[in-house]
Scaffold this active site. Structure first.
Site, short mmCIF file in Angstrom:
data_model
loop_
_atom_site.label_atom_id
_atom_site.label_comp_id
_atom_site.label_asym_id
_atom_site.label_seq_id
_atom_site.Cartn_x
_atom_site.Cartn_y
_atom_site.Cartn_z
N ASN A 9 -15.17 4.54 93.75
CA ASN A 9 -15.87 5.70 94.66
C ASN A 9 -16.98 5.51 93.43
O ASN A 9 -17.51 6.31 92.68
CB ASN A 9 -14.89 6.84 94.83
N LYS A 11 -19.92 6.65 93.97
CA LYS A 11 -20.72 8.14 94.50
C LYS A 11 -22.45 8.56 94.47
O LYS A 11 -22.19 6.68 95.08
CB LYS A 11 -20.10 8.75 92.80
N HIS A 94 -13.34 14.24 100.71
CA HIS A 94 -13.51 14.26 98.87
C HIS A 94 -13.89 15.51 98.29
O HIS A 94 -14.62 16.08 99.61
CB HIS A 94 -14.77 13.40 98.80
N GLU A 96 -15.78 16.52 96.35
CA GLU A 96 -17.35 17.05 96.27
C GLU A 96 -18.15 17.40 97.87
O GLU A 96 -18.48 18.09 97.27
CB GLU A 96 -17.84 15.37 95.66
N GLU A 166 -6.45 13.57 95.48
CA GLU A 166 -7.00 13.80 93.80
C GLU A 166 -6.69 15.42 93.84
O GLU A 166 -7.62 16.00 94.08
CB GLU A 166 -8.54 13.18 93.88
N GLY A 172 -13.28 13.67 86.72
CA GLY A 172 -13.38 13.33 86.09
C GLY A 172 -13.94 13.97 84.55
O GLY A 172 -14.55 14.80 83.95
N SER A 213 -9.28 11.08 87.14
CA SER A 213 -9.38 9.87 86.09
C SER A 213 -8.74 9.20 85.34
O SER A 213 -8.59 9.40 84.20
CB SER A 213 -9.28 11.19 84.64
#
Length: 255
Positions: A9, A11, A94, A96, A166, A172, A213
């Protein structure tokens, strides 16, 4: 045996020129590892040129989102048939997207149905935030997201999906979940509700990734877990050598 799947991904990173450089550096190495399904998910602006660069390759191409309507006055959105012209996969739900753009279990479900109607393979993201994790609510949160995403789907459709677990607190941050912990959640909270809805055979057919991560250093730990079938990779997918190494490790462990 479920075939492992590693998806990158990207992003909101990489111009068209940068995306082409990255995919050219990835292509031959990933094509040499057929035991693993490799997928790259660039920004929308780079999908068409990356598709051309991957012509004849076994590397899959995915979008990072889509809208559920076919066309119309939806400024800034991209329709499923537009994505399907270029891609085989699409990331949906996702964290985000949920956090910054107000996506819900219901809207994710609409997108999943639209993607499937156009022959796309959804990579459905689920996962708890830090507050939920610390409150011991991981199982209930993930179950709710899985159940919500699958409303109205057939057993055959679900068996062909990819689900990415996730934990938001690991994305991250460098604070990856342990392989054993991630495997437990995937077994109980992802495959569990799938089995409740569609039966154990479907639960064992669907591929489930871990994300958060992941990198070449911890990849083997995840791939040694029986219920983890790959990874949805963020930052490490932006570096060709790192992503290739993660795919190699997966192939070596899953042999």
């Amino acid at each position: 045996m479920r075939k492992p799947i590693i998806a990158g991904n990207w992003k909101m990173n990489k111009t068209v020129a940068e995306a082409l450089t990255l995919v050219v550096n990835l292509r031959s190495a990933l094509d040499a590892i057929p035991a693993v399904t490799s997928v790259v998910c660039p920004p929308f602006t780079a999908l068409a040129p990356v598709k051309q660069a991957l012509n004849g390759s076994h590397v899959g191409l995915g979008a990072q989102n889509l809208f559920w309507e076919e066309k119309g006055a939806f400024t800034g959105e991209v329709a499923p048939n537009m994505v399907a012209e270029l891609c085989q996969y699409v990331i949906l739900g996702h964290s985000e997207r949920r956090q910054y753009f107000g996506e819900t279990d219901a809207s994710v479900n609409r997108k999943v149905k639209a993607a499937l109607a156009h022959g796309l393979i959804p990579i459905i993201c689920v996962g708890e935030n830090l507050e939920q994790y610390e409150a011991g609510a991981t199982d209930s949160v993930v179950r709710q997201q899985v159940n919500g995403a699958l409303v109205g789907l057939t057993a055959e459709q679900v068996a062909g999906l990819v689900i990415a677990y996730e934990p938001i607190w690991a994305i991250g941050t460098g604070k990856a979940a342990t392989g054993a912990a991630a495997n437990q959640i995937i077994s109980l909270s992802v495959r569990g509700p799938v089995a409740d809805l569609y039966g154990e055979a479907v639960a064992q057919a669907v591929r489930v990734q871990y994300g958060g991560s992941t990198n070449a250093k911890n990849m083997a730990e995840y791939m040694q877990q029986p219920d983890i079938d790959g990874a949805l990779v963020g930052g490490a997918s932006l570096k060709a050598e790192d992503f290739i190494e993660m795919v190699r490790i997966t192939a070596n462990v899953r042999g």
